[in-house]
Design an enzyme around this catalytic site. Structure first.
Site, PDB file in Angstrom:
ATOM      1  N   LYS A 191       3.516  77.776 -35.636  1.00 59.08           N
ATOM      2  CA  LYS A 191       4.289  78.012 -34.408  1.00 59.08           C
ATOM      3  C   LYS A 191       4.896  76.695 -33.907  1.00 59.08           C
ATOM      4  O   LYS A 191       6.052  76.628 -33.538  1.00 59.08           O
ATOM      5  CB  LYS A 191       3.384  78.641 -33.357  1.00 59.08           C
ATOM      6  CG  LYS A 191       4.104  78.958 -32.082  1.00 59.08           C
ATOM      7  CD  LYS A 191       3.182  79.641 -31.099  1.00 59.08           C
ATOM      8  CE  LYS A 191       3.846  79.657 -29.723  1.00 59.08           C
ATOM      9  NZ  LYS A 191       2.956  80.136 -28.684  1.00 59.08           N
ATOM     10  N   GLU A 197      -2.464  69.571 -40.607  1.00 60.03           N
ATOM     11  CA  GLU A 197      -3.005  70.107 -41.860  1.00 60.03           C
ATOM     12  C   GLU A 197      -1.951  70.933 -42.599  1.00 60.03           C
ATOM     13  O   GLU A 197      -1.785  70.820 -43.816  1.00 60.03           O
ATOM     14  CB  GLU A 197      -4.224  71.012 -41.574  1.00 60.03           C
ATOM     15  CG  GLU A 197      -5.385  70.305 -40.903  1.00 60.03           C
ATOM     16  CD  GLU A 197      -5.386  70.504 -39.396  1.00 60.03           C
ATOM     17  OE1 GLU A 197      -4.329  70.275 -38.765  1.00 60.03           O
ATOM     18  OE2 GLU A 197      -6.443  70.873 -38.848  1.00 60.03           O
ATOM     19  N   GLY A 245      -0.868  81.892 -31.234  1.00 58.93           N
ATOM     20  CA  GLY A 245      -1.177  81.940 -32.667  1.00 58.93           C
ATOM     21  C   GLY A 245      -2.136  83.058 -33.037  1.00 58.93           C
ATOM     22  O   GLY A 245      -1.896  83.837 -33.963  1.00 58.93           O
ATOM     23  N   ARG A 246      -3.227  83.180 -32.288  1.00 59.31           N
ATOM     24  CA  ARG A 246      -4.248  84.183 -32.654  1.00 59.31           C
ATOM     25  C   ARG A 246      -3.824  85.608 -32.334  1.00 59.31           C
ATOM     26  O   ARG A 246      -4.542  86.553 -32.641  1.00 59.31           O
ATOM     27  CB  ARG A 246      -5.579  83.828 -31.981  1.00 59.31           C
ATOM     28  CG  ARG A 246      -5.505  83.661 -30.478  1.00 59.31           C
ATOM     29  CD  ARG A 246      -6.767  82.988 -29.939  1.00 59.31           C
ATOM     30  NE  ARG A 246      -6.695  82.710 -28.507  1.00 59.31           N
ATOM     31  CZ  ARG A 246      -6.170  81.613 -27.978  1.00 59.31           C
ATOM     32  NH1 ARG A 246      -5.648  80.696 -28.757  1.00 59.31           N
ATOM     33  NH2 ARG A 246      -6.168  81.421 -26.668  1.00 59.31           N
ATOM     34  N   GLU A 331     -11.689  81.272 -29.360  1.00 64.71           N
ATOM     35  CA  GLU A 331     -10.606  80.388 -28.899  1.00 64.71           C
ATOM     36  C   GLU A 331     -10.017  80.929 -27.588  1.00 64.71           C
ATOM     37  O   GLU A 331      -9.507  80.181 -26.769  1.00 64.71           O
ATOM     38  CB  GLU A 331      -9.514  80.245 -29.973  1.00 64.71           C
ATOM     39  CG  GLU A 331      -8.643  79.015 -29.753  1.00 64.71           C
ATOM     40  CD  GLU A 331      -7.677  78.725 -30.887  1.00 64.71           C
ATOM     41  OE1 GLU A 331      -6.742  79.508 -31.080  1.00 64.71           O
ATOM     42  OE2 GLU A 331      -7.849  77.705 -31.586  1.00 64.71           O
ATOM     43  N   HIS A 362     -28.796  91.118 -46.410  1.00 66.01           N
ATOM     44  CA  HIS A 362     -29.659  90.296 -47.249  1.00 66.01           C
ATOM     45  C   HIS A 362     -29.520  88.824 -46.899  1.00 66.01           C
ATOM     46  O   HIS A 362     -29.835  87.950 -47.703  1.00 66.01           O
ATOM     47  CB  HIS A 362     -29.316  90.557 -48.718  1.00 66.01           C
ATOM     48  CG  HIS A 362     -29.448  92.016 -49.042  1.00 66.01           C
ATOM     49  ND1 HIS A 362     -30.664  92.598 -49.307  1.00 66.01           N
ATOM     50  CD2 HIS A 362     -28.531  93.012 -49.054  1.00 66.01           C
ATOM     51  CE1 HIS A 362     -30.482  93.902 -49.514  1.00 66.01           C
ATOM     52  NE2 HIS A 362     -29.201  94.182 -49.355  1.00 66.01           N
ATOM     53  N   LYS A 472      -7.809  66.541 -32.391  1.00 67.51           N
ATOM     54  CA  LYS A 472      -6.560  66.183 -33.082  1.00 67.51           C
ATOM     55  C   LYS A 472      -6.146  64.762 -32.730  1.00 67.51           C
ATOM     56  O   LYS A 472      -5.793  63.969 -33.602  1.00 67.51           O
ATOM     57  CB  LYS A 472      -5.432  67.145 -32.663  1.00 67.51           C
ATOM     58  CG  LYS A 472      -5.625  68.589 -33.092  1.00 67.51           C
ATOM     59  CD  LYS A 472      -4.436  69.426 -32.638  1.00 67.51           C
ATOM     60  CE  LYS A 472      -4.725  70.906 -32.780  1.00 67.51           C
ATOM     61  NZ  LYS A 472      -3.677  71.756 -32.221  1.00 67.51           N
TER      62      LYS A 472
HETATM   63  O1  F6P Z   1      -5.647  74.046 -33.245  1.00 71.61           O
HETATM   64  C1  F6P Z   1      -5.676  75.365 -32.815  1.00 71.61           C
HETATM   65  C2  F6P Z   1      -4.364  76.025 -33.027  1.00 71.61           C
HETATM   66  O2  F6P Z   1      -3.459  75.525 -32.091  1.00 71.61           O
HETATM   67  C3  F6P Z   1      -4.465  77.532 -32.920  1.00 71.61           C
HETATM   68  O3  F6P Z   1      -4.420  77.997 -31.641  1.00 71.61           O
HETATM   69  C4  F6P Z   1      -3.327  77.969 -33.779  1.00 71.61           C
HETATM   70  O4  F6P Z   1      -3.481  79.302 -34.176  1.00 71.61           O
HETATM   71  C5  F6P Z   1      -3.415  76.988 -34.925  1.00 71.61           C
HETATM   72  O5  F6P Z   1      -3.827  75.780 -34.312  1.00 71.61           O
HETATM   73  C6  F6P Z   1      -2.160  76.781 -35.696  1.00 71.61           C
HETATM   74  O6  F6P Z   1      -1.106  76.308 -34.905  1.00 71.61           O
HETATM   75  P1  F6P Z   1       0.368  76.311 -35.446  1.00 71.61           P
HETATM   76  O7  F6P Z   1       0.791  77.712 -35.703  1.00 71.61           O
HETATM   77  O8  F6P Z   1       1.191  75.676 -34.367  1.00 71.61           O
HETATM   78  O9  F6P Z   1       0.400  75.510 -36.712  1.00 71.61           O
END
Ligand code: F6P
Length: 484
Positions: A191, A197, A245-246, A331, A362, A472
């Site tokens: 987003k 990452e 995002g979620r 979150e 299990h 971060k």
């Molecule tokens: O670090 C958490 C977060 O901001 C989440 O809320 C989000 O889903 C994820 O990182 C990925 O963010 P982005 O879509 O901006 O890469």
């Protein structure tokens, strides 16, 4: 809008008194006293049955929970949310994931984005050039699409689908095993297009492609088109600012899932969620499945001291559901500051974990049956399962047996203490007719609205996630110290 702490409500105190009753009836007695309990403590929502009869809840508790929802202003908050008011106050945004699946009633921009997703998915398939799609993204930009693809399967096996979310190089390396650069497409979902990452994986993917034109090998899904263009992606689909995002699997963030399961199945997913949206919007709290799921959770967390919540899907297709709900619930509601900026002195989101049944039996069920922490559980079952009757019957029997064992425990008075299961351990069951796109959409929307309702009760903003920022920043500082 009510932004008072919930523990100032009279209903909160009434619930405290009910929890402290010395003669609180155990679950077994609740069933013994009321032969119709199973029906009385179940509701149906768009074909999904929510059965909370194995909770430690009697009529008095339920009434007090419903009164708590009323005192917390559930109706007003729900209306504000569905109207698109800026209820994400710390980010000054509306919350519009429901609009992404509103079908004919969706805003023009949503319909246009969906049409572009369909058109782009058809283009990806045309000509048979693409043999591997690798979805790069993390958190909400990965968990939803990955769950959908894993649950529903890939419609056309001519294209292999892989996901890489971890910056650990092994993740992308494995996602690319056996792939050829010429026939590989990367869908980069972020987003913000600033998540380190994801960007590091995207840069690694670009290096792997060598001199090939990134415009032909990358599709970006983002709210930051400029950054995606600067990276080299020319096909860009939007994630609206008002979709967290979620909560984004319904938006273009679900593009990879649409490619995998097919556009018609993706429409079914949206339609299932839409049915639950309608139910959530219209049903009074007493018959409203997500609202009841939320209130039952509040009872367990705040009044019975349940610090854990186990998600136990008795369906291999839903094995990624616990991971998805971990982010959705923790979150969203893992918060210690309320909507007025005050420190909170009551529990909010419990620790959520889980595993597919029967595998989890299990592993950690020992603790559920005899451990010391209080853990409430959600069993998720499907009436019709795919496969041979013997194993499907075993699966169904185990789900029911585990819920009964938690609720009723061992009944043999002469049993050795180490064998005894005390019972009176709370669980609910969500029953789907079968696992398909429509029911998956229904299930995820149920949990989304549960989380929203708990945010209303706990007086937290369920739509921000400031707690993830510090790590971060520190990582950036550590990196710059190590590589000045
Ligand atoms: O670090 C958490 C977060 O901001 C989440 O809320 C989000 O889903 C994820 O990182 C990925 O963010 P982005 O879509 O901006 O890469």
């Amino acid at each position: 809008m009510n932004t008072q702490p919930p523990n100032q409500c009279s209903a909160w105190h009434a619930l405290g008194a009910l929890a402290a009753r010395p003669d609180s009836p155990p679950i077994a007695d609740l069933f013994a006293r009321d032969p119709a309990r199973k029906d009385r403590f179940s509701v149906a929502a768009a074909g999904v049955r929510y059965d909370f009869s194995r909770q430690r809840i009697d009529r008095a508790v339920l009434d007090a929970l419903l009164e708590l929802a009323r005192q917390r202003g559930f109706d007003e908050w729900r209306a504000a949310f569905l109207r698109g008011d800026p209820i994400n106050s710390t980010e000054k945004r509306a919350v519009q994931h429901v609009a992404q699946r509103a079908g004919d009633a969706a805003p023009a921009g949503v319909k246009a984005a969906l049409a572009r997703m369909r058109e782009l998915a058809a283009r990806v398939r045309a000509g048979g050039r693409i043999r591997r799609i690798v979805h790069l993204g993390t958190g909400g930009s990965s968990l939803g699409p990955k769950l959908v693809v894993d649950a529903l399967g890939v419609r056309d096996t001519a294209i292999e689908f892989r996901f890489a979310a971890n910056v650990d190089p092994l993740d992308l390396e494995r996602a690319l095993a056996g792939a050829e650069p010429d026939s590989t497409l990367f869908i980069v979902v972020s987003k913000t297009f600033t998540t380190e990452e994801t960007l590091a994986n995207a840069r690694a993917a670009k290096r792997w492609l060598g001199a090939r034109d990134p415009a032909k090998h990358f599709i970006a899904i983002t709210g930051n088109a400029a950054a995606a263009n600067a990276f080299g992606a020319t096909d860009v689909l939007p994630i609206p600012e008002t979709v967290g995002g979620r909560y984004s699997v319904w938006s273009a963030a679900g593009f990879g899932a649409l490619c995998a399961i097919g556009a018609d199945a993706f429409d079914e997913l949206l339609a299932g969620a839409r049915e639950i949206d309608l139910h959530f919007a219209q049903a009074g709290a007493a018959r409203n499945a997500p609202a009841l799921m939320a209130l039952v959770g509040v009872w367990n967390v705040n009044f019975l001291g349940a610090t854990g919540h186990a998600i136990l899907p008795y369906a291999h297709a839903l094995k990624l559901l616990p991971a998805y709900l971990q982010q959705l619930e923790m979150e969203s509601n893992g918060k210690r500051i309320d909507r007025e900026g005050r420190a909170i002195d009551y529990a909010t989101a419990p620790l959520l974990f889980g595993e597919e049944g029967t595998v989890g039996q299990h592993s950690f069920y020992q603790l559920l049956h005899q451990g010391t922490p209080a853990v409430a559980a959600d069993f998720i079952v499907a009436g019709q399962m795919h496969g041979d009757a013997e194993r499907c019957a075993l699966l169904g029997a185990y789900a029911e047996a585990q819920a009964d064992a938690l609720a009723f425990g061992t009944t043999d008075a002469g049993i050795e203490p180490y064998r005894a299961c005390p019972g009176n351990r709370a669980s609910s069951t969500l029953a789907l007719e079968r696992i398909d796109a429509r029911n998956l959409g229904r299930l995820l929307a149920l949990y989304e609205h549960k989380v929203f309702t708990q945010g209303v009760i706990w007086n937290v903003n369920s739509f921000d996630q400031w707690g993830v920022e510090l790590g971060k920043q520190l990582a950036r500082q550590i990196l710059s110290r190590r590589n000045p």
